[in-house]
Scaffold this active site. Structure first.
Site, PDB file in Angstrom:
ATOM      1  N   ALA B  74       1.105  -1.113  -0.020  1.00 24.67           N
ATOM      2  CA  ALA B  74      -0.215   0.058   0.294  1.00 24.67           C
ATOM      3  C   ALA B  74       0.969   1.260   0.421  1.00 24.67           C
ATOM      4  O   ALA B  74       0.692   2.231  -0.586  1.00 24.67           O
ATOM      5  CB  ALA B  74      -0.993  -0.696   0.577  1.00 24.67           C
ATOM      6  N   THR B  75       2.358   1.149   0.822  1.00 29.05           N
ATOM      7  CA  THR B  75       2.824   3.018   0.732  1.00 29.05           C
ATOM      8  C   THR B  75       3.041   2.938  -0.609  1.00 29.05           C
ATOM      9  O   THR B  75       3.453   4.146  -1.295  1.00 29.05           O
ATOM     10  CB  THR B  75       4.424   1.967   1.683  1.00 29.05           C
ATOM     11  OG1 THR B  75       3.506   1.764   3.358  1.00 29.05           O
ATOM     12  CG2 THR B  75       5.436   3.509   1.217  1.00 29.05           C
ATOM     13  N   ASN B 154      -6.233   4.278   9.985  1.00 26.44           N
ATOM     14  CA  ASN B 154      -5.443   3.128  10.769  1.00 26.44           C
ATOM     15  C   ASN B 154      -5.509   3.317  12.658  1.00 26.44           C
ATOM     16  O   ASN B 154      -5.289   2.448  13.167  1.00 26.44           O
ATOM     17  CB  ASN B 154      -4.333   2.931  10.418  1.00 26.44           C
ATOM     18  CG  ASN B 154      -3.677   4.235  10.184  1.00 26.44           C
ATOM     19  OD1 ASN B 154      -4.039   5.384   9.857  1.00 26.44           O
ATOM     20  ND2 ASN B 154      -2.450   3.924  10.733  1.00 26.44           N
ATOM     21  N   GLN B 182      -7.442  -0.163   5.136  1.00 24.57           N
ATOM     22  CA  GLN B 182      -7.750  -0.997   6.683  1.00 24.57           C
ATOM     23  C   GLN B 182      -9.164  -0.936   6.428  1.00 24.57           C
ATOM     24  O   GLN B 182      -9.770  -1.936   6.964  1.00 24.57           O
ATOM     25  CB  GLN B 182      -7.281   0.037   7.632  1.00 24.57           C
ATOM     26  CG  GLN B 182      -6.695   0.527   7.791  1.00 24.57           C
ATOM     27  CD  GLN B 182      -5.273  -0.528   9.004  1.00 24.57           C
ATOM     28  OE1 GLN B 182      -6.233  -1.841   9.416  1.00 24.57           O
ATOM     29  NE2 GLN B 182      -4.251  -0.027   9.246  1.00 24.57           N
ATOM     30  N   SER B 202      -3.777  -2.545   0.755  1.00 21.99           N
ATOM     31  CA  SER B 202      -2.335  -4.452   0.098  1.00 21.99           C
ATOM     32  C   SER B 202      -3.065  -5.368   1.305  1.00 21.99           C
ATOM     33  O   SER B 202      -3.639  -5.752   1.642  1.00 21.99           O
ATOM     34  CB  SER B 202      -1.387  -3.614   1.163  1.00 21.99           C
ATOM     35  OG  SER B 202      -1.553  -3.883   2.213  1.00 21.99           O
ATOM     36  N   HIS B 204      -1.352  -7.749   4.045  1.00 17.58           N
ATOM     37  CA  HIS B 204      -0.812  -8.777   4.718  1.00 17.58           C
ATOM     38  C   HIS B 204      -1.840  -7.233   5.816  1.00 17.58           C
ATOM     39  O   HIS B 204      -2.045  -8.170   7.029  1.00 17.58           O
ATOM     40  CB  HIS B 204       0.460  -8.207   5.085  1.00 17.58           C
ATOM     41  CG  HIS B 204       0.492  -6.219   5.821  1.00 17.58           C
ATOM     42  ND1 HIS B 204       0.482  -6.281   6.431  1.00 17.58           N
ATOM     43  CD2 HIS B 204       0.569  -6.017   5.027  1.00 17.58           C
ATOM     44  CE1 HIS B 204       1.215  -4.448   7.009  1.00 17.58           C
ATOM     45  NE2 HIS B 204       1.217  -4.916   4.930  1.00 17.58           N
ATOM     46  N   THR B 243       9.463  -7.850 -12.475  1.00 18.30           N
ATOM     47  CA  THR B 243       9.279  -8.989 -12.356  1.00 18.30           C
ATOM     48  C   THR B 243       7.964  -9.408 -11.176  1.00 18.30           C
ATOM     49  O   THR B 243       8.278  -9.303 -10.192  1.00 18.30           O
ATOM     50  CB  THR B 243       9.895  -9.972 -12.046  1.00 18.30           C
ATOM     51  OG1 THR B 243      11.532  -9.711 -12.354  1.00 18.30           O
ATOM     52  CG2 THR B 243       9.809 -11.386 -11.681  1.00 18.30           C
ATOM     53  N   CYS B 328       4.097   2.282  12.182  1.00 20.47           N
ATOM     54  CA  CYS B 328       4.668   2.635  11.461  1.00 20.47           C
ATOM     55  C   CYS B 328       5.427   4.174  11.883  1.00 20.47           C
ATOM     56  O   CYS B 328       6.674   4.232  11.208  1.00 20.47           O
ATOM     57  CB  CYS B 328       4.648   3.606   9.340  1.00 20.47           C
ATOM     58  SG  CYS B 328       3.861   1.510   9.042  1.00 20.47           S
TER      59      CYS B 328
END
Lengths: 379, 404
Positions: B74-75, B154, B182, B202, B204, B243, B328
């Protein structure tokens, strides 16, 4: 029919030991490394240990290793950040670099931020170091990007020599080492290089992770912002299992390096001999001399025939996987920019065979037999 | 008996769902090809797997496969959205509107492009964390090219009125990006009905793998373009080279599929557990729930315990893995900037704990967490002279502390 995979320059199968370690992390060590509770601290330690492993193998300090999402990101980061942060106005590269380097530099050229020079290549596709010196002498402080080994034809540059030249002219030197990381020993205490790159999936590690080495004399700002990860150099939650896999893959590669180098070079030489002996008019793109050529790559040039375009297709039907050039551009119909740059005749068909530790002599025999069939029948 | 420590920090990252890991494994081993290899089945198999995953991702957010750009997380998606729009729409303008409560990935990116000539308005939120829509509309200028407002926060879990925000953006011909990291997979998010032009999320954070994420980029009404931030082989239709992380993408796809199936069930169960936790803890004296309770992610609560110091509290309840802000920024000891944006003073912001429940949280664990938190808060307060003064009826806000 057992499939034969000879496209290891595109990507490699993961080593079982690497996967085992990653699996354990995926199942049991799921924390966010930035969290300060035990779940977080545990994975923070894992990442820092991986960094130490990588640094030790390359004979450098962990402070100089920055994990990324792969080779492309590492190349982009080195090029964009160094040129921007140092106010560089002139860059030197070659026409046979990977697209991650060439396209990134072209974008900067198009924006009017740099003048871009291409160093001449000799008849075998090697960098003309005299020309490199001229370019360096006749321009302002330059950024030099020259890959260690070419991904399509395997030509190696002399990293030490190019590093010395760059140092003499105070240039910033970046080398895309994606194809050689784990295949040769990079002693960063001796090499005069500012940036080198790694993509784990080229050395039996996982996809989606790599690193950028940044020499401690170079200070750049991040390319991806947000979060204090990678010591404020690369925002984003770390790909923990990827990093674990990368370090393990490199560790295994170094432990077995000499053995594999001999073995794989043996396969390459054997295939070369067999092709020369069995297929009239066969040729090779790039240098074959093992001192100047990556032992995992053999680019074969087949005599002009109607079969040309169909070769890869026919090989595939026979269960043999090879490639016409880099995987990253294999979707486009444009011919290989590398072969064009070295003046390879366009009426001949080029096939890149790239080897790894899992390939065998028996596989080479089968491939050569098949090629004989395909080429000789049609001529 | 519950297994300790209990993980209640699912906003930082989530454990991988075993079904996700199982789906990924073959793509590490026998199906290891490079998805860009076009000449042999190793490549085709990998490409097919990526295409299938892209469909699973697209389905979850109601878009087409071609609108999903795979990234490393996501970043990177936030970087690509904001920098990509800033460069691509430079002719149109240079003004971007965002919130002071955004994730660092958005804020730091905005700070960076300010140095390159962008003008950024950082809107304050209201005391409950919601954006003031009138203020938002008033901030739009003829130079505005992008509004970037997160879907669910978040730290406090507050969910913005996304549809209303996108209506305002549409009305003024401004693109709307949302950091939905989130929210996707936790609550229904649909780019069509929500009117979203760009969206970051994202793997995770939704029981998928780390190191993979996506940026949704609208292709119709309007067709949105972003300038690539990483050049190379031209993967992801030229918007993101490199890749493809095939096993990661397969895992991300599977996580999206599972989220679609389990979202309703999970959110009903988790909001009940969250309410139980929140109810019990907010009954304690001088404890306050931060942020709007109506518009909120089902699994998150953020509570301030006055006269207790957050870091100390975390130390005192070692059996719980929780955080006092975003992961973070958790390495720094600064109080949460999100809570300060809501108007909390340093002391109160410092004394807050974020509880993030997840798919694998059990009621037993929540019960344990309640006990553990209560005990820790009480114990720390017993030792606190401030708490003693408060109990003695001294108005703490009127005390003038001597400089030293």
């Amino acid at each position: 029919m057992n499939k034969i995979y000879l496209d290891n320059a595109a990507t490699t199968a993961i080593d079982k030991e690497v996967l085992e370690l990653m699996k354990n992390t995926m199942e049991f060590q799921f924390g966010n490394p930035s969290s300060i509770h035990s779940h977080g601290r545990e994975v923070r330690t894992i990442i820092e240990n991986a960094r130490k492993t990588v640094a030790k193998l390359l004979n450098t300090s962990p402070a100089e290793i920055f994990f990324t999402s792969g080779g492309t990101e590492a190349d982009n980061m080195a090029i964009n950040c160094a040129i921007n942060d140092y106010g560089i106005t002139h860059a030197i590269t070659s026409k046979i670099e990977h697209h991650a380097v060439i396209h990134t530099l072209e974008v900067l050229e198009k924006k009017g931020l740099i003048k871009l020079s291409y160093v001449n290549l000799d008849e075998k596709g090697h960098v003309d170091t005299k020309h490199l010196e001229e370019l360096l002498a006749n321009n302002e402080r330059s950024f030099v990007s020259l890959m260690h080994a070419n991904n399509e034809i395997g030509n190696l540059i002399d990293l030490e020599k190019v590093g010395d030249i760059c140092e003499k002219y105070n240039a910033i030197f970046h080398s895309d080492t994606v194809q050689t990381m784990g295949h040769y020993r990079h002693d960063l205490s001796k090499l005069k290089v500012h940036f080198i790159t790694c993509a784990a999936h080229k050395l039996h590690g996982p996809k989606g992770v790599g690193f950028l080495y940044i020499n401690h004399n170079i200070k750049i700002k991040p390319m991806i912002h947000g979060g204090a990860q990678e010591r404020n150099m690369r925002g984003g939650t770390e790909n923990v299992y990827g990093i674990v896999g990368l370090a393990k893959a490199l560790e295994i590669a170094y432990a077995e390096l000499d053995e594999h180098q001999n073995y794989i070079q043996g396969l390459k030489s054997y295939m070369t001999e067999q092709l020369l002996a069995n297929i009239p008019g066969i040729g090779f793109n790039g240098d074959l001399d093992s001192k100047h050529s990556l032992y995992t790559v053999l680019n074969v040039s087949f005599p002009a025939s109607e079969m040309g375009e169909m070769l890869l297709f026919s090989l595939d039907i026979s269960g043999i996987s090879a490639s016409g050039g880099s995987a990253c551009s294999s979707g486009s119909n444009v011919g290989s920019h590398v072969l064009t740059a070295i003046g390879s005749p366009s009426d001949r068909a080029a096939v890149r065979f790239s080897f790894c530790k899992y390939n065998t002599k028996e596989e080479i025999d089968i491939v050569v037999e098949k090629l004989k069939e395909l080429v000789l029948v049609k001529v | 008996m519950v297994k300790l420590p209990i993980y209640l920090d699912n906003n930082a990252t989530t454990p991988m769902d075993p079904r996700v890991l199982e789906a990924m494994l073959p793509y590490f081993t026998e199906k290891f090809g490079n998805a860009a290899s076009r000449n042999h089945p190793f490549g085709w198999v990998a490409e097919e797997a990526v295409d299938y995953a892209r469909e699973q991702i697209a389905k979850l957010i109601g878009c087409t496969e071609k609108e999903v750009i795979i990234t490393s997380g996501a970043t990177e998606s936030n970087n690509l959205a904001i920098k990509g729009v800033f460069e691509m729409y430079a002719q149109k303008g240079n003004h971007i509107i965002t919130l002071t409560t955004e994730h660092k990935a958005v804020l730091d990116t905005c700070h960076h492009i300010e140095k390159q000539g962008a003008e950024v308005t950082y809107l304050d939120v209201q005391a409950d964390g919601m954006v003031d829509l009138a203020k938002l509309e008033a901030a739009i200028t003829p130079k505005t090219i992008l509004i970037s407002i997160m879907y669910g926060n978040n730290e406090i879990g507050v969910v913005q009125e996304v549809k209303k925000i996108s209506d305002i953006a549409r009305k003024h011909g401004v693109l709307f990006h949302t950091d939905a990291t989130q929210s996707v997979g936790k609550i229904p998010v649909n780019v069509e009905t929500d009117g979203i032009d760009l969206m970051s999320f994202s793997g995770h954070k939704m029981y998928g793998p780390k190191g993979v994420g996506a940026l949704y980029v609208r292709r119709k009404n309007p067709r949105v373009k972003v300038t690539a931030q990483m050049d190379g082989g031209g993967h992801e239709r030229g918007m993101r080279s490199g890749t493809l992380n095939v096993p990661g993408i397969v895992g991300f796809g599977k996580a999206c599929e599972i989220a679609m199936l389990d979202m309703e069930k999970d959110s009903i169960r988790l909001s009940a557990l969250r309410d139980k936790l929140e109810g019990a803890l907010s009954q304690m004296e001088e404890s306050y729930v931060n942020g709007n309770k109506e518009h909120r992610l089902p699994h998150t609560t953020n509570i301030s315990f006055k006269y207790v110091e957050g870091e100390g509290l975390m130390m005192a309840m070692k059996d719980l893995a929780v955080s006092s802000g975003s992961a973070c920024t958790s390495a720094s000891l600064e109080p949460s900037y999100v809570l300060k944006s809501l108007g909390l003073n340093d002391d109160l912001a410092h004394s807050s704990i974020r509880f993030g429940l997840g798919r694998f949280t059990t009621e037993e664990e929540v019960d344990y967490a309640i006990e553990c938190t209560r005990n820790a808060v009480n114990k720390l307060r017993e030792m606190s002279p401030l708490w003693e003064m408060f109990k003695d009826g001294i108005d703490m806000d009127s005390v003038e502390w001597a400089e030293h």
